[in-house]
Design an enzyme around this catalytic site. Sequence first.
Site, PDB file in Angstrom:
ATOM      1  N   ASN A  13       5.652   5.975  17.565  1.00  0.00           N
ATOM      2  CA  ASN A  13       4.717   4.831  17.955  1.00  0.00           C
ATOM      3  C   ASN A  13       5.245   4.357  18.824  1.00  0.00           C
ATOM      4  O   ASN A  13       5.991   3.268  19.012  1.00  0.00           O
ATOM      5  CB  ASN A  13       4.613   3.999  16.502  1.00  0.00           C
ATOM      6  CG  ASN A  13       3.919   2.712  16.826  1.00  0.00           C
ATOM      7  OD1 ASN A  13       3.184   2.680  17.797  1.00  0.00           O
ATOM      8  ND2 ASN A  13       3.889   1.757  15.885  1.00  0.00           N
ATOM      9  N   TRP A  14       4.541   4.477  20.005  1.00  0.00           N
ATOM     10  CA  TRP A  14       5.117   3.665  21.379  1.00  0.00           C
ATOM     11  C   TRP A  14       4.583   2.348  21.336  1.00  0.00           C
ATOM     12  O   TRP A  14       4.995   1.538  22.494  1.00  0.00           O
ATOM     13  CB  TRP A  14       4.237   4.546  22.320  1.00  0.00           C
ATOM     14  CG  TRP A  14       4.775   5.953  23.057  1.00  0.00           C
ATOM     15  CD1 TRP A  14       5.809   6.456  22.270  1.00  0.00           C
ATOM     16  CD2 TRP A  14       4.593   6.898  24.030  1.00  0.00           C
ATOM     17  NE1 TRP A  14       6.207   7.820  22.782  1.00  0.00           N
ATOM     18  CE2 TRP A  14       5.444   8.054  23.694  1.00  0.00           C
ATOM     19  CE3 TRP A  14       3.443   6.574  24.974  1.00  0.00           C
ATOM     20  CZ2 TRP A  14       5.241   8.900  24.733  1.00  0.00           C
ATOM     21  CZ3 TRP A  14       3.375   7.694  25.738  1.00  0.00           C
ATOM     22  CH2 TRP A  14       4.257   8.783  25.568  1.00  0.00           C
ATOM     23  N   LYS A  15       3.720   1.928  20.672  1.00  0.00           N
ATOM     24  CA  LYS A  15       3.328   0.772  20.358  1.00  0.00           C
ATOM     25  C   LYS A  15       2.517   0.166  21.886  1.00  0.00           C
ATOM     26  O   LYS A  15       2.225   0.931  22.528  1.00  0.00           O
ATOM     27  CB  LYS A  15       4.202  -0.604  20.053  1.00  0.00           C
ATOM     28  CG  LYS A  15       5.088   0.007  18.811  1.00  0.00           C
ATOM     29  CD  LYS A  15       5.962  -1.177  18.351  1.00  0.00           C
ATOM     30  CE  LYS A  15       6.570  -0.669  17.229  1.00  0.00           C
ATOM     31  NZ  LYS A  15       7.171  -1.584  16.419  1.00  0.00           N
ATOM     32  N   HIS A  98      -0.635  -0.643  10.514  1.00  0.00           N
ATOM     33  CA  HIS A  98       0.524  -1.098  10.770  1.00  0.00           C
ATOM     34  C   HIS A  98       0.848  -2.679  10.504  1.00  0.00           C
ATOM     35  O   HIS A  98      -0.129  -3.397  10.572  1.00  0.00           O
ATOM     36  CB  HIS A  98       0.715  -0.660  12.369  1.00  0.00           C
ATOM     37  CG  HIS A  98       2.260  -0.822  12.664  1.00  0.00           C
ATOM     38  ND1 HIS A  98       2.963  -2.000  12.855  1.00  0.00           N
ATOM     39  CD2 HIS A  98       2.981  -0.009  12.856  1.00  0.00           C
ATOM     40  CE1 HIS A  98       4.213  -1.850  13.369  1.00  0.00           C
ATOM     41  NE2 HIS A  98       4.179  -0.458  13.098  1.00  0.00           N
ATOM     42  N   GLY A 176      11.631  -2.837  14.014  1.00  0.00           N
ATOM     43  CA  GLY A 176      11.985  -3.436  15.156  1.00  0.00           C
ATOM     44  C   GLY A 176      13.254  -4.269  14.959  1.00  0.00           C
ATOM     45  O   GLY A 176      13.648  -5.126  15.821  1.00  0.00           O
ATOM     46  N   GLY A 237       9.379   3.734  15.995  1.00  0.00           N
ATOM     47  CA  GLY A 237       9.109   2.880  17.088  1.00  0.00           C
ATOM     48  C   GLY A 237      10.075   2.989  18.331  1.00  0.00           C
ATOM     49  O   GLY A 237       9.977   3.684  19.168  1.00  0.00           O
ATOM     50  N   GLY A 238      10.987   1.976  18.170  1.00  0.00           N
ATOM     51  CA  GLY A 238      11.951   1.956  19.318  1.00  0.00           C
ATOM     52  C   GLY A 238      12.412   3.262  19.700  1.00  0.00           C
ATOM     53  O   GLY A 238      12.631   3.598  20.864  1.00  0.00           O
TER      54      GLY A 238
END
Length: 254
Positions: A13-15, A98, A176, A237-238
């Site tokens: 998930n690159w956001k 999300h 996160g 994510g990160g």
Amino acid sequence: MDRRYRKAIIAANWKMNINPSEAKKLTTAMLKCSSAKDTSVVLCVPAIDLTIVKRVLRQSRIAVGGQNCHYEDTGAFTGEVSAQMLYDAGAKYVIIGHSERRSMFGETDEIVRKKVAAAIRAGLRPIICVGETEEQREMGITEEQIRIQVKSAVYGLDADDFRKVVFAYEPVWAIGTGKTATPEDANEVCKAIRACLREKYGARPSRGTSILYGGSMNEENAPALLAMPHIDGGLIGGASLKPEAFAAIVAATK
Ligand code: PEP
């Protein structure tokens, strides 16, 4: 995870990171992840990056996905992206519900349900995110909260449509933050999700549903999390912005 019934899925998930001009380089660095045989790798990228990411991935087994979609198929919804548009641009998956969408953009369980239906109508596999807040965990109502989110998200889906669904258990307090659920706690919740799905769809379909864990998963904690019987992969994510770390997480599914 139980490989007899389910394939591992590792989804990035690159956001709202990575501009189109940066996407080619990062995607190219991700190509090494495709060597993992029994694992589906998905890059869920900003909608504006989809075309370029898809082009870089055209010879690989890595799939692309969106991070959100509207629940209507077309229409006067300025600034929105439909599930059909994601599909047309080459996406196979889309993240729905999300916690950042739920908390910052007012997505209710009802909106999530409609988006899940739209994704399936468009031919996408929804990755449905559910998870408790820190407060809910402290109050001891994690399972109740998860059951409401799960039941509501699949409300109205028939058995055929249900086969396309992927769940991601993402404790809100772990996203996160660098805090991760213990493998045992995460497994318990994933098991509860499966039990909830079993009540509605029966043993076989629920056994075949991939349930991912998300929340500060990284190359160090991934092996223990992915070794748990009810955790079938990760939503990352990160660490998905670091190709080496992401590749190590994919490799940990073996
Ligand atoms: C996420 O955004 O779904 C997520 C799990 O983020 P992180 O890995 O950074 O906690």
